[in-house]
Scaffold this motif. Sequence first.
Motif, PDB file in Angstrom:
ATOM      1  N   ALA A 175     159.658 -13.828  62.050  1.00 45.41           N
ATOM      2  CA  ALA A 175     160.305 -12.554  62.384  1.00 45.41           C
ATOM      3  C   ALA A 175     160.880 -12.602  63.801  1.00 45.41           C
ATOM      4  O   ALA A 175     161.997 -12.117  64.044  1.00 45.41           O
ATOM      5  CB  ALA A 175     159.302 -11.413  62.251  1.00 45.41           C
ATOM      6  N   ARG A 176     160.146 -13.198  64.725  1.00 42.49           N
ATOM      7  CA  ARG A 176     160.603 -13.288  66.115  1.00 42.49           C
ATOM      8  C   ARG A 176     161.901 -14.076  66.221  1.00 42.49           C
ATOM      9  O   ARG A 176     162.789 -13.738  67.019  1.00 42.49           O
ATOM     10  CB  ARG A 176     159.525 -13.959  66.969  1.00 42.49           C
ATOM     11  N   PHE A 177     162.045 -15.102  65.400  1.00 46.79           N
ATOM     12  CA  PHE A 177     163.239 -15.936  65.447  1.00 46.79           C
ATOM     13  C   PHE A 177     164.349 -15.425  64.519  1.00 46.79           C
ATOM     14  O   PHE A 177     165.408 -16.047  64.412  1.00 46.79           O
ATOM     15  CB  PHE A 177     162.888 -17.380  65.071  1.00 46.79           C
ATOM     16  N   GLY A 178     164.091 -14.317  63.826  1.00 49.85           N
ATOM     17  CA  GLY A 178     165.117 -13.695  62.992  1.00 49.85           C
ATOM     18  C   GLY A 178     165.435 -14.449  61.724  1.00 49.85           C
ATOM     19  O   GLY A 178     166.547 -14.335  61.187  1.00 49.85           O
ATOM     20  N   ILE A 179     164.463 -15.209  61.192  1.00 52.31           N
ATOM     21  CA  ILE A 179     164.727 -16.008  59.995  1.00 52.31           C
ATOM     22  C   ILE A 179     163.754 -15.691  58.854  1.00 52.31           C
ATOM     23  O   ILE A 179     163.717 -16.415  57.850  1.00 52.31           O
ATOM     24  CB  ILE A 179     164.666 -17.522  60.312  1.00 52.31           C
ATOM     25  N   ALA A 180     162.986 -14.629  58.977  1.00 53.07           N
ATOM     26  CA  ALA A 180     161.996 -14.307  57.942  1.00 53.07           C
ATOM     27  C   ALA A 180     162.648 -14.086  56.583  1.00 53.07           C
ATOM     28  O   ALA A 180     162.071 -14.440  55.544  1.00 53.07           O
ATOM     29  CB  ALA A 180     161.190 -13.083  58.351  1.00 53.07           C
ATOM     30  N   ASP A 181     163.850 -13.515  56.581  1.00 52.37           N
ATOM     31  CA  ASP A 181     164.488 -13.205  55.296  1.00 52.37           C
ATOM     32  C   ASP A 181     165.069 -14.430  54.606  1.00 52.37           C
ATOM     33  O   ASP A 181     165.562 -14.336  53.485  1.00 52.37           O
ATOM     34  CB  ASP A 181     165.575 -12.141  55.483  1.00 52.37           C
ATOM     35  N   ARG A 182     164.982 -15.576  55.234  1.00 50.40           N
ATOM     36  CA  ARG A 182     165.427 -16.813  54.585  1.00 50.40           C
ATOM     37  C   ARG A 182     164.391 -17.342  53.590  1.00 50.40           C
ATOM     38  O   ARG A 182     164.714 -18.193  52.756  1.00 50.40           O
ATOM     39  CB  ARG A 182     165.677 -17.906  55.635  1.00 50.40           C
ATOM     40  N   PHE A 183     163.150 -16.862  53.703  1.00 48.16           N
ATOM     41  CA  PHE A 183     162.061 -17.455  52.943  1.00 48.16           C
ATOM     42  C   PHE A 183     161.503 -16.505  51.890  1.00 48.16           C
ATOM     43  O   PHE A 183     161.264 -15.333  52.153  1.00 48.16           O
ATOM     44  CB  PHE A 183     160.941 -17.888  53.896  1.00 48.16           C
ATOM     45  N   ASP A 184     161.264 -17.068  50.714  1.00 49.97           N
ATOM     46  CA  ASP A 184     160.647 -16.310  49.627  1.00 49.97           C
ATOM     47  C   ASP A 184     159.137 -16.264  49.754  1.00 49.97           C
ATOM     48  O   ASP A 184     158.497 -15.358  49.222  1.00 49.97           O
ATOM     49  CB  ASP A 184     161.002 -16.938  48.278  1.00 49.97           C
ATOM     50  N   ALA A 185     158.556 -17.261  50.417  1.00 51.73           N
ATOM     51  CA  ALA A 185     157.099 -17.324  50.495  1.00 51.73           C
ATOM     52  C   ALA A 185     156.660 -18.017  51.767  1.00 51.73           C
ATOM     53  O   ALA A 185     157.300 -18.961  52.230  1.00 51.73           O
ATOM     54  CB  ALA A 185     156.524 -18.059  49.285  1.00 51.73           C
ATOM     55  N   VAL A 186     155.571 -17.516  52.327  1.00 54.08           N
ATOM     56  CA  VAL A 186     154.903 -18.155  53.455  1.00 54.08           C
ATOM     57  C   VAL A 186     153.453 -18.374  53.046  1.00 54.08           C
ATOM     58  O   VAL A 186     152.704 -17.417  52.868  1.00 54.08           O
ATOM     59  CB  VAL A 186     154.983 -17.302  54.734  1.00 54.08           C
ATOM     60  N   ILE A 187     153.085 -19.627  52.871  1.00 53.72           N
ATOM     61  CA  ILE A 187     151.748 -19.985  52.414  1.00 53.72           C
ATOM     62  C   ILE A 187     150.961 -20.513  53.608  1.00 53.72           C
ATOM     63  O   ILE A 187     151.321 -21.543  54.194  1.00 53.72           O
ATOM     64  CB  ILE A 187     151.788 -21.074  51.321  1.00 53.72           C
ATOM     65  N   ALA A 188     149.897 -19.819  53.989  1.00 50.32           N
ATOM     66  CA  ALA A 188     149.053 -20.231  55.112  1.00 50.32           C
ATOM     67  C   ALA A 188     147.765 -20.844  54.590  1.00 50.32           C
ATOM     68  O   ALA A 188     147.094 -20.279  53.728  1.00 50.32           O
ATOM     69  CB  ALA A 188     148.738 -19.031  56.006  1.00 50.32           C
ATOM     70  N   SER A 189     147.407 -21.993  55.124  1.00 51.01           N
ATOM     71  CA  SER A 189     146.202 -22.687  54.666  1.00 51.01           C
ATOM     72  C   SER A 189     144.952 -21.829  54.831  1.00 51.01           C
ATOM     73  O   SER A 189     144.026 -21.905  54.026  1.00 51.01           O
ATOM     74  CB  SER A 189     146.034 -24.005  55.430  1.00 51.01           C
TER      75      SER A 189
END
Length: 271
Positions: free
Chosen positions: A171-185
């Motif tokens: 979100a800080r870099f303004g690219i969150a909407d490029r991704f469908d999923a963020v998978i955190a270990s």
Amino acid sequence: MPCAQHFRGAQVGTGYSPRDPRTRTARSESTIATHVFFDFFGTLVDYDPSPVGTEHNAPLAYATAAGADLAGAEADTLWSTIWAELDAHADETGREWAMVDAVERFRDRLGVPDGACPPASELIGAYLTTWSRSVAPAAGLDSCLQNLSADHRLCVVSNTHDTDLVPGLLARFGIADRFDAVIASVDVGWRKPNPEIFRFATESVGVEPEDAVFVGDSWRPDVVGPRSAGMNAVFVGAHTQPTDDGVTVVDSLHRVPDAVRSVRTGSLHRR
């Protein structure tokens, strides 16, 4: 492309349609991957891997608030030692640890009375805020994502100890909407290179592993791991490992789109 939203410990976007040529249901005769999964730290962003911050010493501030008699260097050493212990266990077992685990060990070794320490959230918040200030987009990031998002669905799979860290940086870099999923270990429970985290990631967005490409800068977590789960891989960086048939190596994000499109789905199973 839709913004990511929370789903079973991952952040997964909506908007899948049987008519969308990038989805699993429209795979048909295509031989080009439909999904690209990126490692985050070291691939999409540059960062300092040291657990000791160069600005505000959050562990020291926490120890001082708890009444511990600890110098700055001692706080750094204790925090780094705990970090190394947890990482070593995670590497051995494949199980990820959370920031609260580090704080609990730190508390136990401060030697202060029970109840003297502030809430764990205070140290976690202060530490991650300070540490993440130096994180910056990698060269070629915007053009790479813009290029690939035109005909691929993009996701992130990251070894991280905090659920909100990567989404916050996106979100800080303004690219969150490029991704469908963020998978955190930390949410899945398994860390790369364990194949379970890659299986979880592909199942979460409804894609067959052979129709996905993983892009990363660390050989075992980002090449060996995803390939063990049936995915294809593109390695970004100075590759010093023995040549592995079927793995494309590029030197920067600028070259990733062409490398991804050169991968043919099912190549792992047809060689």
